[in-house]
Write an enzyme that holds these catalytic residues in place. Sequence first.
Site, PDB file in Angstrom:
ATOM      1  CB  THR A 166      -0.498   0.313   1.238  1.00  0.00           C
ATOM      2  OG1 THR A 166      -1.929  -1.347   1.197  1.00  0.00           O
ATOM      3  CG2 THR A 166      -1.576   1.156   1.409  1.00  0.00           C
ATOM      4  N   GLY A 196     -10.918  -1.695   2.802  1.00  0.00           N
ATOM      5  CA  GLY A 196      -9.724  -1.787   3.253  1.00  0.00           C
ATOM      6  C   GLY A 196     -10.194  -0.126   4.765  1.00  0.00           C
ATOM      7  CB  THR A 217       0.382   0.426   5.148  1.00  0.00           C
ATOM      8  OG1 THR A 217       0.920  -1.184   4.189  1.00  0.00           O
ATOM      9  CG2 THR A 217       1.993   0.709   5.604  1.00  0.00           C
ATOM     10  N   GLY A 218      -0.988  -1.658   6.291  1.00  0.00           N
ATOM     11  CA  GLY A 218      -1.110  -3.386   6.882  1.00  0.00           C
ATOM     12  C   GLY A 218      -2.518  -3.745   6.728  1.00  0.00           C
ATOM     13  N   GLY A 220      -5.967  -3.912   6.858  1.00  0.00           N
ATOM     14  CA  GLY A 220      -6.732  -2.958   7.136  1.00  0.00           C
ATOM     15  C   GLY A 220      -8.094  -3.114   8.426  1.00  0.00           C
TER      16      GLY A 220
HETATM   17  N1  ASP Z   1      -4.322  -1.716   4.443  1.00  0.00           N
HETATM   18  C1  ASP Z   1      -4.285  -2.153   3.524  1.00  0.00           C
HETATM   19  C2  ASP Z   1      -5.749  -2.488   2.884  1.00  0.00           C
HETATM   20  O1  ASP Z   1      -6.245  -3.404   4.329  1.00  0.00           O
HETATM   21  C3  ASP Z   1      -3.571  -2.977   3.004  1.00  0.00           C
HETATM   22  C4  ASP Z   1      -2.352  -2.792   3.298  1.00  0.00           C
HETATM   23  O2  ASP Z   1      -1.980  -1.635   3.469  1.00  0.00           O
HETATM   24  O3  ASP Z   1      -0.956  -4.040   2.796  1.00  0.00           O
HETATM   25  O4  ASP Z   1      -6.755  -2.209   2.610  1.00  0.00           O
END
Ligand code: ASP
Length: 306
Positions: A166, A196, A217-218, A220
């Site tokens: 992301t 997300g 990011t992570g 969601g």
């Molecule tokens: N946060 C994003 C989501 O869950 C994905 C990511 O940040 O890797 O859509």
Amino acid sequence: MIKKSKESFSLAIHGGAGGTIKKARESETVVKQTLHDILERGRTILARGGSSIDAVTSCVGMLEDCPLFNAGYGAVSNSAGQYELDAAIMDGKTLKAGAVAAVLNVKNPVDLARLVMEKTPHILLSGKGAIAFAKMQNVPMVTQKYFKDAQEKASSLIDKNKKHGTVGAVARDLKGNLAAATSTGGWGAKMPGRIGDSPLIGAGNFANNDSGAISCTGIGEHFIRTVLAGYIGFLIERENMDASEAAMAALIRLTEKFKGEGGFIVVDKNGYIAAAQTTKIMRCGWIEHGGEIHVTLQETLRIPKT
Ligand code: ASP
């Protein structure tokens, strides 16, 4: 720490948290160079008096156009093989925000999010309505093949099935105005229609001149549950924390209470920057108070996941 000056700008960008050290090493040179080039572009905008909202739009747009990251061109597909994209932008001066969720065939979702902010009375448009609005605004549209091609292009550098990446940007301009933008393809093989944290104001993206600008990011779902971006803003505004203190407190909330996974970048109202993550890897870079460009995949404030 660089001495703060009222008339300086700060900028941080990220290309996602997560992934293995081995995979990160394979793509390290190209990812670092890309982040560096994008920070250069952001610096040019901010140094000549451009707004934080223009800087974050431009940086996230460039990250979206790069096949290495999970946003725009490089986005991952859902379980039906479609590329459904989410993005958000927020202006810390006006508290106006725009976002799009689960949009198909939009080349740069961050630009569409900005149009939602500027041209509609709404904050979040999703699915078909968002596409109709995109067409009305003549934003560049692409085919699903466009995204598929990117996967092949980057397959030697990224893990196709479990891609992290992301993207986001936070900035403080010379006038002290803050902005944040975030864009993603979400999780690979997510359920069609899943949305997300990235397009949700206060979860994955937030900006307020009285506190800070934050892009997350992570996973969601963890950031939605913890309302993490808004929580960081609250800590800066009401608990008088700076970016690093708020980042540490937010990491504790994310991990201890919710066993969350991911990371975020913060620029506070005074232009101090923090980047933090629970994962081993987070691709990010920053310029604090107009200083040097820093780019790293690992060495940020970090609480390992237990
Ligand atoms: N946060 C994003 C989501 O869950 C994905 C990511 O940040 O890797 O859509």
